[in-house]
Scaffold this active site. Sequence first.
Site, PDB file in Angstrom:
ATOM      1  N   LYS A 183     -39.622  13.406  -3.027  1.00 51.69           N
ATOM      2  CA  LYS A 183     -40.175  14.694  -2.571  1.00 51.69           C
ATOM      3  C   LYS A 183     -40.676  14.601  -1.136  1.00 51.69           C
ATOM      4  O   LYS A 183     -40.456  15.489  -0.318  1.00 51.69           O
ATOM      5  CB  LYS A 183     -41.326  15.118  -3.492  1.00 51.69           C
ATOM      6  CG  LYS A 183     -40.850  15.636  -4.825  1.00 51.69           C
ATOM      7  CD  LYS A 183     -41.992  15.939  -5.760  1.00 51.69           C
ATOM      8  CE  LYS A 183     -42.626  14.696  -6.304  1.00 51.69           C
ATOM      9  NZ  LYS A 183     -43.375  14.805  -7.505  1.00 51.69           N
ATOM     10  N   SER A 228     -40.196   9.239  -7.691  1.00 52.78           N
ATOM     11  CA  SER A 228     -40.629  10.627  -7.839  1.00 52.78           C
ATOM     12  C   SER A 228     -41.404  11.073  -6.593  1.00 52.78           C
ATOM     13  O   SER A 228     -41.118  12.119  -6.006  1.00 52.78           O
ATOM     14  CB  SER A 228     -41.511  10.728  -9.096  1.00 52.78           C
ATOM     15  OG  SER A 228     -42.179  11.949  -9.147  1.00 52.78           O
ATOM     16  N   ASP A 279     -36.025  15.270  -9.598  1.00 52.41           N
ATOM     17  CA  ASP A 279     -37.389  14.834  -9.945  1.00 52.41           C
ATOM     18  C   ASP A 279     -38.037  15.820 -10.914  1.00 52.41           C
ATOM     19  O   ASP A 279     -38.687  15.422 -11.872  1.00 52.41           O
ATOM     20  CB  ASP A 279     -38.244  14.683  -8.680  1.00 52.41           C
ATOM     21  CG  ASP A 279     -39.706  14.425  -9.044  1.00 52.41           C
ATOM     22  OD1 ASP A 279     -39.970  13.386  -9.673  1.00 52.41           O
ATOM     23  OD2 ASP A 279     -40.556  15.265  -8.736  1.00 52.41           O
ATOM     24  N   ARG A 300     -40.118  12.700 -18.571  1.00 57.09           N
ATOM     25  CA  ARG A 300     -41.052  11.560 -18.609  1.00 57.09           C
ATOM     26  C   ARG A 300     -42.364  11.953 -19.280  1.00 57.09           C
ATOM     27  O   ARG A 300     -42.952  11.177 -20.035  1.00 57.09           O
ATOM     28  CB  ARG A 300     -41.354  11.069 -17.173  1.00 57.09           C
ATOM     29  CG  ARG A 300     -40.220  10.273 -16.560  1.00 57.09           C
ATOM     30  CD  ARG A 300     -40.440  10.072 -15.076  1.00 57.09           C
ATOM     31  NE  ARG A 300     -41.647   9.336 -14.775  1.00 57.09           N
ATOM     32  CZ  ARG A 300     -42.329   9.464 -13.623  1.00 57.09           C
ATOM     33  NH1 ARG A 300     -41.917  10.293 -12.688  1.00 57.09           N
ATOM     34  NH2 ARG A 300     -43.412   8.751 -13.423  1.00 57.09           N
ATOM     35  N   HIS A 350     -49.936  11.505   0.657  1.00 59.92           N
ATOM     36  CA  HIS A 350     -49.846  11.642  -0.801  1.00 59.92           C
ATOM     37  C   HIS A 350     -50.996  10.871  -1.422  1.00 59.92           C
ATOM     38  O   HIS A 350     -51.231   9.712  -1.089  1.00 59.92           O
ATOM     39  CB  HIS A 350     -48.514  11.082  -1.332  1.00 59.92           C
ATOM     40  CG  HIS A 350     -48.438  11.192  -2.823  1.00 59.92           C
ATOM     41  ND1 HIS A 350     -48.008  12.341  -3.458  1.00 59.92           N
ATOM     42  CD2 HIS A 350     -48.791  10.333  -3.809  1.00 59.92           C
ATOM     43  CE1 HIS A 350     -48.095  12.188  -4.760  1.00 59.92           C
ATOM     44  NE2 HIS A 350     -48.564  10.970  -5.005  1.00 59.92           N
TER      45      HIS A 350
END
Length: 440
Positions: free
Chosen positions: A183, A179, A157, A164, A78
Amino acid sequence: MYEILQKKRDKKSLSKDEIEFIIRGYTAGIIPDYQMSSFLMATYLSEMSPKETSYLTESMLYSGETLSIAPKGVVDKHSTGGVGDKTSFIIAPIAAAAGVKVPMISGRGLGHTGGTLDKLDAISGINTSINSRSFIKQIHDIGCVFGGQTKKIAPADKKIYALRDVTATVESIPLITASIMSKKLAEGINGLVLDIKTGNGAFMSKKSQAIALGESLKNTALSFNKNGYIFLTDMSQPLGNAVGHSLELIECIEVLRGKGPKDLMNLSLELSAAMIHLGGQAKTFNKAKELANELINSGAALNKFNETIQYQGGDSSFIKNYKLLPTSEKTVHIKATKSGKVSSMNNKGIGLACIEIGGGRKVKTDKINFAAGFYFHKKIGDKVAKGDKLVSIHYDQKFKNAIPMLKHQFQEDLIEITSTSKKTLLPKLIYKRSSFWSSK
Ligand code: URA
């Protein structure tokens, strides 16, 4: 819910049950947006302990389905995102060619940053909406998938992120952590490589914020018994030379051929080595890096990229002929108005400038112009003579009105040129690399 809001407002810790109550209630539509907004703002202002962050992650993770791919060797990456950040297309095939199982689930562009899923859409015919069964089959068949978040993965999420986005609560470390991790954990990973960006083109522009986010992600990953690597990397200038969907894909193929720009090549080798090491395909990080290099030199990584695109129905002939990707109608070269050297770049401004020629969205419903983008001929520390090309702008005729403004911005603001006698602080590509290993 009222009592929970009072508690969080008064900076008290919430229990696992309380956090579960909020996430379940909100996902089911029982808790209304106004109470959830209040909870998000209270969390933004009071923060959360590592324990609370882990409970929040767990509740969000189990709000949807979780994939079970294999007991080990499943690794993803990520990145917190930035300008020209395109490593997914390079490192996923390298790691998969080494034998790692890579469930690469990516997102769309956000603000001034590009998104991997949007870049994939530049490839004709490719399908990135893959259901869980097909996703798992593809991983077992070829080791690599490029997909998007489905409705079933961490639906909490999806709903919370949208809220958000409009309540000024995106930049919260516990909310970002839950978040991202909900995932990634739903993908069934055993290991995760985190590329946390810092610098003026990153969401966490300050190093201290980026380090704190890294710590929070690490603590949460460890609480789920996952292993990982954390990289703190530079985003004070674009990564590589290309910014824009088609241009970035081309640059990735060049890297997979061993011919890409040095910074992108180096970071890609480091990130893929971390994936290979975590995936158990090499005993040490250095051995994993050697293997990553070999997989580029032998062409195995490029073959894996080709195979993945074809498996997902995409037309991969653009790998041999770049003109088969969306190509811009026009190119204009912006030249330096003085001599010296590049001392800094306004990277966030560069990301925003790309939106002006259709290379990103101003509103959610905007269609991206995949051919639009920039190719940088100079980066921080490079010497420049008056009249040298600084950047080439690729654009379609309908955006021609933006070009005089972009020319002015590139010459006056986005690329700073100072005298060669003035000392320039060269940004380090990788500020820090560390790894963490679960004791279980
Ligand atoms: N990316 C995510 O997936 N979630 C965040 O909250 C921020 C960036």
